[in-house]
Write an enzyme that holds these catalytic residues in place. Structure first.
Site, PDB file in Angstrom:
ATOM      1  N   ASN A  34       0.710  -1.200  -0.132  1.00 33.65           N
ATOM      2  CA  ASN A  34       0.006   0.024  -0.142  1.00 33.65           C
ATOM      3  C   ASN A  34       1.098   1.217  -0.094  1.00 33.65           C
ATOM      4  O   ASN A  34       0.222   2.382   0.169  1.00 33.65           O
ATOM      5  CB  ASN A  34      -0.993  -0.043   1.210  1.00 33.65           C
ATOM      6  CG  ASN A  34      -1.898  -1.196   1.356  1.00 33.65           C
ATOM      7  OD1 ASN A  34      -2.330  -1.608   0.413  1.00 33.65           O
ATOM      8  ND2 ASN A  34      -2.017  -1.746   2.376  1.00 33.65           N
ATOM      9  N   HIS A 120     -14.163  -1.662   6.087  1.00 35.57           N
ATOM     10  CA  HIS A 120     -12.712  -2.348   6.649  1.00 35.57           C
ATOM     11  C   HIS A 120     -13.278  -3.163   8.139  1.00 35.57           C
ATOM     12  O   HIS A 120     -14.104  -2.713   8.652  1.00 35.57           O
ATOM     13  CB  HIS A 120     -11.800  -1.318   7.059  1.00 35.57           C
ATOM     14  CG  HIS A 120     -10.298  -1.948   7.524  1.00 35.57           C
ATOM     15  ND1 HIS A 120      -9.966  -1.840   8.733  1.00 35.57           N
ATOM     16  CD2 HIS A 120      -9.537  -2.597   6.403  1.00 35.57           C
ATOM     17  CE1 HIS A 120      -8.724  -2.589   8.841  1.00 35.57           C
ATOM     18  NE2 HIS A 120      -8.455  -2.825   7.540  1.00 35.57           N
ATOM     19  N   GLU A 164     -15.741   3.926   3.548  1.00 30.96           N
ATOM     20  CA  GLU A 164     -14.372   4.199   3.037  1.00 30.96           C
ATOM     21  C   GLU A 164     -14.406   5.196   2.210  1.00 30.96           C
ATOM     22  O   GLU A 164     -15.616   5.293   1.342  1.00 30.96           O
ATOM     23  CB  GLU A 164     -13.815   2.811   2.786  1.00 30.96           C
ATOM     24  CG  GLU A 164     -13.621   2.016   3.725  1.00 30.96           C
ATOM     25  CD  GLU A 164     -12.671   0.597   3.465  1.00 30.96           C
ATOM     26  OE1 GLU A 164     -12.147   0.794   2.692  1.00 30.96           O
ATOM     27  OE2 GLU A 164     -12.871  -0.354   4.173  1.00 30.96           O
ATOM     28  N   SER A 168     -10.765  -0.865   0.360  1.00 32.76           N
ATOM     29  CA  SER A 168      -9.417  -1.325   0.326  1.00 32.76           C
ATOM     30  C   SER A 168      -9.109  -2.492  -0.624  1.00 32.76           C
ATOM     31  O   SER A 168      -8.146  -2.907  -0.876  1.00 32.76           O
ATOM     32  CB  SER A 168      -8.899  -1.493   1.721  1.00 32.76           C
ATOM     33  OG  SER A 168     -10.194  -2.544   2.198  1.00 32.76           O
ATOM     34  N   ASP A 193     -13.318   6.939   6.227  1.00 39.51           N
ATOM     35  CA  ASP A 193     -12.171   6.122   6.517  1.00 39.51           C
ATOM     36  C   ASP A 193     -11.460   6.361   4.997  1.00 39.51           C
ATOM     37  O   ASP A 193     -11.590   5.650   4.223  1.00 39.51           O
ATOM     38  CB  ASP A 193     -12.278   4.839   7.002  1.00 39.51           C
ATOM     39  CG  ASP A 193     -10.991   3.910   7.074  1.00 39.51           C
ATOM     40  OD1 ASP A 193     -10.074   4.335   6.454  1.00 39.51           O
ATOM     41  OD2 ASP A 193     -10.950   3.200   7.465  1.00 39.51           O
ATOM     42  N   HIS A 196      -6.955   4.518   2.112  1.00 36.84           N
ATOM     43  CA  HIS A 196      -6.661   4.484   0.585  1.00 36.84           C
ATOM     44  C   HIS A 196      -6.769   5.565  -0.265  1.00 36.84           C
ATOM     45  O   HIS A 196      -6.375   5.399  -1.809  1.00 36.84           O
ATOM     46  CB  HIS A 196      -7.215   3.064  -0.244  1.00 36.84           C
ATOM     47  CG  HIS A 196      -6.785   1.866   0.840  1.00 36.84           C
ATOM     48  ND1 HIS A 196      -5.547   1.143   0.638  1.00 36.84           N
ATOM     49  CD2 HIS A 196      -7.412   0.985   1.707  1.00 36.84           C
ATOM     50  CE1 HIS A 196      -5.528   0.238   1.365  1.00 36.84           C
ATOM     51  NE2 HIS A 196      -6.819   0.204   2.284  1.00 36.84           N
ATOM     52  N   LYS A 227      -0.309   3.576   4.671  1.00 40.20           N
ATOM     53  CA  LYS A 227      -0.467   3.418   3.357  1.00 40.20           C
ATOM     54  C   LYS A 227       0.473   4.312   2.186  1.00 40.20           C
ATOM     55  O   LYS A 227       1.617   4.192   2.392  1.00 40.20           O
ATOM     56  CB  LYS A 227      -1.891   3.625   3.048  1.00 40.20           C
ATOM     57  CG  LYS A 227      -2.869   2.714   3.968  1.00 40.20           C
ATOM     58  CD  LYS A 227      -2.908   1.482   3.649  1.00 40.20           C
ATOM     59  CE  LYS A 227      -3.283   0.284   4.833  1.00 40.20           C
ATOM     60  NZ  LYS A 227      -4.565   0.462   5.323  1.00 40.20           N
TER      61      LYS A 227
HETATM   62  C1  LIG Z   1      -5.298  -0.453   6.540  1.00 36.30           C
HETATM   63  C2  LIG Z   1      -6.651  -0.002   6.948  1.00 36.30           C
HETATM   64  C3  LIG Z   1      -7.049   0.413   8.283  1.00 36.30           C
HETATM   65  C4  LIG Z   1      -6.184  -0.028   9.485  1.00 36.30           C
HETATM   66  O1  LIG Z   1      -5.160   0.973   9.556  1.00 36.30           O
HETATM   67  P1  LIG Z   1      -3.897   0.413  10.233  1.00 36.30           P
HETATM   68  O2  LIG Z   1      -3.022   1.783  10.255  1.00 36.30           O
HETATM   69  O3  LIG Z   1      -2.979  -0.488   9.316  1.00 36.30           O
HETATM   70  O4  LIG Z   1      -4.185  -0.373  11.480  1.00 36.30           O
HETATM   71  C5  LIG Z   1      -8.197   1.008   8.549  1.00 36.30           C
HETATM   72  N1  LIG Z   1      -9.029   1.028   7.480  1.00 36.30           N
HETATM   73  C6  LIG Z   1      -8.832   0.793   6.271  1.00 36.30           C
HETATM   74  C7  LIG Z   1      -9.789   1.084   5.353  1.00 36.30           C
HETATM   75  C8  LIG Z   1      -7.568   0.238   5.863  1.00 36.30           C
HETATM   76  O5  LIG Z   1      -7.373  -0.067   4.662  1.00 36.30           O
END
Ligand SMILES: *Cc1c(COP(=O)(O)O)cnc(C)c1O
Length: 376
Positions: A34, A120, A164, A168, A193, A196, A227
């Site tokens: 990522n 997620h 999101e 992801s 969130d 990505h 990421k």
């Molecule tokens: C990777 C991810 C997370 C978690 O983040 P980390 O810092 O890896 O714990 C949360 N939400 C989404 C959509 C993700 O892809």
């Protein structure tokens, strides 16, 4: 005998081609990370971490409320405010804990939590353990969201909708203007969130600006530094009042050792590079266009996505594993994603592109991918 389920569960995973093992990463060309902008290996980012360690040591020594809040942390929070346009921001050690923290802190027994079906695991899991009522709407379907809000919003005190920005495992983008409008119309808060989307998208480095929204259109914004930023950790951006509330009441924030100051300095540097070396986002987006175009010419059907995540649906878990293994033997790291990370029967190769890739890398991937697909 106690805990017999452990042996049984592992045996079942093996039978279903779902057993997870951790392969030690080798020198392969990586199409699964990522690290979309290639910042994890940037010499200036590495130097910033080293300088930070020399200045502050390697550990923060305690929670942010005790010893874990320095000028480096404050400067990073200020920078995030500047980039996102929210009033205030707060650092977390991981996106997983930031999501758990938000849902725990904001929702109580008489509240409503509405989530996109494909959100997620950190969000869905937090919802499962929350005393609030959780409903899930069909993936990216703002009409279904509207129905749920219409039906359940009136009986609940506070409502939070979560999506999101860029999904992801699918790479598609949420229809944020429509979702935001539904939230406003039903007096619900919206949390995006953007793990990505942050740093990846060409317009303003995030999903909100990419889709023409302002910080004021969204109540809570969260993204990770693991990421596109290339490091690790996460942040939440919101109004000053919400951030003050988290500082006072969020247990995952209060009772966890803060991010090291050296890491905050390193993330700060990575953000500066994200903003100044604009060729990274342009190059990444050129690679995305090129890859999609070439796949289409080779009759390789990708899932619909315009982002750095370009999944190739295989369906069967063991078939996906086999193709992934074939590519690995040829020096290409393309991981298979299987249930329960994705719905049953939708195992896929989750191909991710990065600003560190060259056109030649993409060409090699295309050739090998075509051979592996023809073979099966
Ligand atoms: C990777 C991810 C997370 C978690 O983040 P980390 O810092 O890896 O714990 C949360 N939400 C989404 C959509 C993700 O892809």
């Amino acid at each position: 005998m106690a805990f017999e389920f452990i042996t049984q569960a592992l045996r079942q995973q093996q039978t279903d081609s779902l057993l997870r093992t951790r392969a030690v990463c080798n020198e392969a060309i990586n199409f699964s990370a990522n690290d979309y902008l290639g910042l994890s290996t940037h010499p200036d980012v590495i130097a910033a971490w080293q300088r930070g360690a020399n200045e502050h040591g390697v550990g923060s020594g305690g929670s942010a409320l005790v010893t874990g809040y320095t000028h480096a942390h404050a400067a990073l929070e200020d920078k995030l405010v500047e980039i996102t346009g929210f009033e205030s921001s707060l650092l977390f050690n991981s996106g997983y804990s930031a999501n758990q923290a938000l849902i725990k802190a904001l929702l109580n027994k008489n509240d409503l939590l509405v989530q996109d079906k494909l959100n997620h695991a950190s969000l869905i899991e937090a919802g499962v353990y929350s005393p609030a009522t959780m409903k899930r709407f069909k993936h990216n379907d703002s009409n279904h969201l509207a129905q749920i809000l219409m039906q359940y919003r009136p009986q609940h005190a506070n409502s939070l909708v979560v999506t999101e920005g860029v999904f992801s495992m699918d790479g598609d983008m949420a229809d944020l203007p429509a979702i935001s409008q539904q939230c406003k119309g039903h007096d619900a808060w919206l949390l995006v969130d953007d793990a990505h989307g942050f740093g990846v998208l060409p317009q303003g480095h995030n999903s909100l600006k990419q889709q023409g929204l302002l910080a004021a259109d969204v109540d809570l914004y969260m993204a990770t530094f693991g990421k596109a930023v290339g490091v690790s950790g996460a942040f939440v951006a919101a109004s000053k009042e919400v951030i003050d509330y988290l500082v006072n009441f969020s247990k995952p924030y209060i009772y966890s050792t803060a991010m090291p100051a050296a890491m905050a300095m390193c993330i700060d540097k990575a953000l500066t590079i994200m903003l100044t070396e604009t060729w990274r986002v342009s190059h990444l987006n050129q690679l995305i266009c090129y890859f999609k175009q070439q796949c289409s010419l080779c009759n390789i059907t990708l899932m619909p996505s315009d982002t750095a995540i370009q999944p190739l649906l295989i369906g069967d878990a063991s078939k996906a594993m086999k193709i992934s293994q074939t590519l690995a033997n040829q020096g290409l790291l393309v991981k298979a994603i299987r249930p329960p990370t994705v719905p049953l029967g939708t195992s896929r190769l989750r191909i991710t592109l990065s600003a560190n890739h060259r056109i030649e890398d993409i060409d090699l991937l295309l050739t090998r991918l075509k051979e592996a697909l023809d073979e099966k």
